[in-house]
Enzyme design. Sequence first.
Site, short mmCIF file in Angstrom:
data_model
loop_
_atom_site.label_atom_id
_atom_site.label_comp_id
_atom_site.label_asym_id
_atom_site.label_seq_id
_atom_site.Cartn_x
_atom_site.Cartn_y
_atom_site.Cartn_z
N PRO A 222 0.83 -1.20 0.00
CA PRO A 222 0.00 0.00 0.00
C PRO A 222 0.87 1.25 0.00
CG PRO A 222 0.10 -0.97 2.20
CD PRO A 222 0.86 -1.90 1.29
N SER B 167 -4.10 1.51 -0.09
CA SER B 167 -3.89 2.26 1.14
C SER B 167 -5.20 2.88 1.64
CB SER B 167 -2.89 3.38 0.87
OG SER B 167 -2.84 4.28 1.95
N TYR C 23 -5.61 1.95 8.52
CA TYR C 23 -5.19 2.74 9.68
C TYR C 23 -6.40 2.83 10.60
CZ TYR C 23 -0.84 4.42 7.56
OH TYR C 23 0.42 4.51 7.03
N THR D 211 -2.02 -1.79 9.68
CA THR D 211 -0.73 -1.14 9.97
C THR D 211 -0.64 -0.89 11.48
OG1 THR D 211 -0.52 -0.18 7.79
CG2 THR D 211 0.66 0.94 9.56
N LYS E 112 0.70 -5.81 9.88
CA LYS E 112 1.77 -5.22 9.08
C LYS E 112 2.62 -4.28 9.93
CE LYS E 112 2.46 -2.30 4.99
NZ LYS E 112 2.95 -1.07 5.63
N SER F 231 7.63 -5.51 8.22
CA SER F 231 7.68 -4.21 7.54
C SER F 231 8.21 -3.17 8.51
CB SER F 231 6.25 -3.82 7.10
OG SER F 231 6.22 -2.50 6.61
N HIS G 242 7.72 -0.04 7.39
CA HIS G 242 6.95 1.06 6.80
C HIS G 242 7.83 1.80 5.79
CE1 HIS G 242 3.18 3.54 7.90
NE2 HIS G 242 3.66 4.10 6.80
N GLY H 189 9.86 -3.75 2.00
CA GLY H 189 11.00 -2.92 2.39
C GLY H 189 12.25 -3.21 1.60
N GLY H 190 12.53 -2.34 0.64
CA GLY H 190 13.80 -2.41 -0.09
C GLY H 190 13.86 -3.45 -1.19
C1 GLV Z 1 1.70 6.41 4.35
O1 GLV Z 1 1.27 5.37 4.76
C2 GLV Z 1 2.86 7.04 4.86
O2 GLV Z 1 3.47 6.49 5.77
O3 GLV Z 1 3.22 8.12 4.37
#
Ligand code: GLV
Length: 422
Positions: free
Chosen positions: A131, A160, A183, A209, A284, A306, A308, A340-341
Amino acid sequence: MCTSLKISPPLSSLPPILPAPTPLPPVLAPSHCTASLLPSVSQERCRVCKAGQMGEITNVTEYQAIAKQKLPKMIYDYYASGAEDEWTLKENREAFSRILFRPRILIDVSRIDMTTTVLGFKISMPIMIAPSAMQKMAHPEGEYATARAASAAGTIMTLSSWATSSVEEVASTGPGIRFFQLYVYKDRKVVEQLVRRAERAGFKAIALTVDTPRLGRREADIKNRFVLPPYLTLKNFEGLELGTMDKSNDSGLASYVAGQIDRTLSWKDVKWLQSITSLPILVKGVITAEDARLAVHSGAAGIIVSNHGARQLDYVPATISALEEVVTAAAGRIPVYLDGGVRRGTDVFKALALGAAGVFIGRPVVFALAAEGEAGVRNVLRMMRDEFELTMALSGCTSLADITRSHIYTESDRFARPFPRL
Ligand code: GLV
């Protein structure tokens, strides 16, 4: 679209006294090129090629430079930046480069099967879309383009919460397996409503998240006073007075999060979420064994390792470095995914060798979207798939089940086995 574009001056237009023209290098039609065929050299070349100073795109990372040229600074910086010193941002990539291969040879790799199943859904490869928020800042088609590209590639897109297209709008782009990233807002009624809408729109799982009680300190966003451009809204919250972001003396997103996102979120809320939806929940943001065990006990359907995209707490390890301890703690009870990466097919292979059931990619998607919309995202997925298939072939693996821990060396193997000097 320009395809196989070669530019050479039309001979008839050259004055006869001129010496024979030096042949111009062919301008290959890079897959990002959306300019129309150029009739003569006097016209401008494709703006993207020119801006990016690049020919053919041969790997997903190359889209970043093009996106940087094309996007307003505030928008590019929002996508590109990580938290504070951006140590974790660099480390997310560098940690992959410290893992080496132990390929097996003389294995018939004439047929390779990359298909897999995620939460019961069959997909073409273990590479899915993470996302990424506010994609219409990158391209007018935003999340629609991403959804179509994912569907064409036979893989999963995660939308997202902070998308600039609603769950219903994304569903209307056509069939596809989609997850919804959530969220948790202070106003739980809003969350309940949103989850219901995602269910109704055919989303198949919730990626909850859990690493964002407050927004990480992204200094570029602070300097730029980042805010969602006024011509866009967070479409899932339109009409709820939560769809826009006010300018502030800080990052507008950080202020939005401080105002709306529930900092009290805890493990009991994973149970609460289960009480309002029958969709499977992926937790996540797990990067430790302790939290992996709690996620299993909470009834989560899976874990996404993750950090983030290195945008929250700086100086956490790269996700690829945290993966193995999480996999060990999950002990096969629930699947573990990673984001991530991830930029190369070799990265995908390394993650699977360390026990991931699949990976998600984020930034390459938004940068490709900025460069050439849906075609860019399709190209990212194609390149990742091709590279992963090649890695499997060169490692002697014909199915995902063939990929084992002994196909790679990590730093932790240094003591167990002789480790090549890097
Ligand atoms: C969105 O999820 C951000 O972290 O900017």
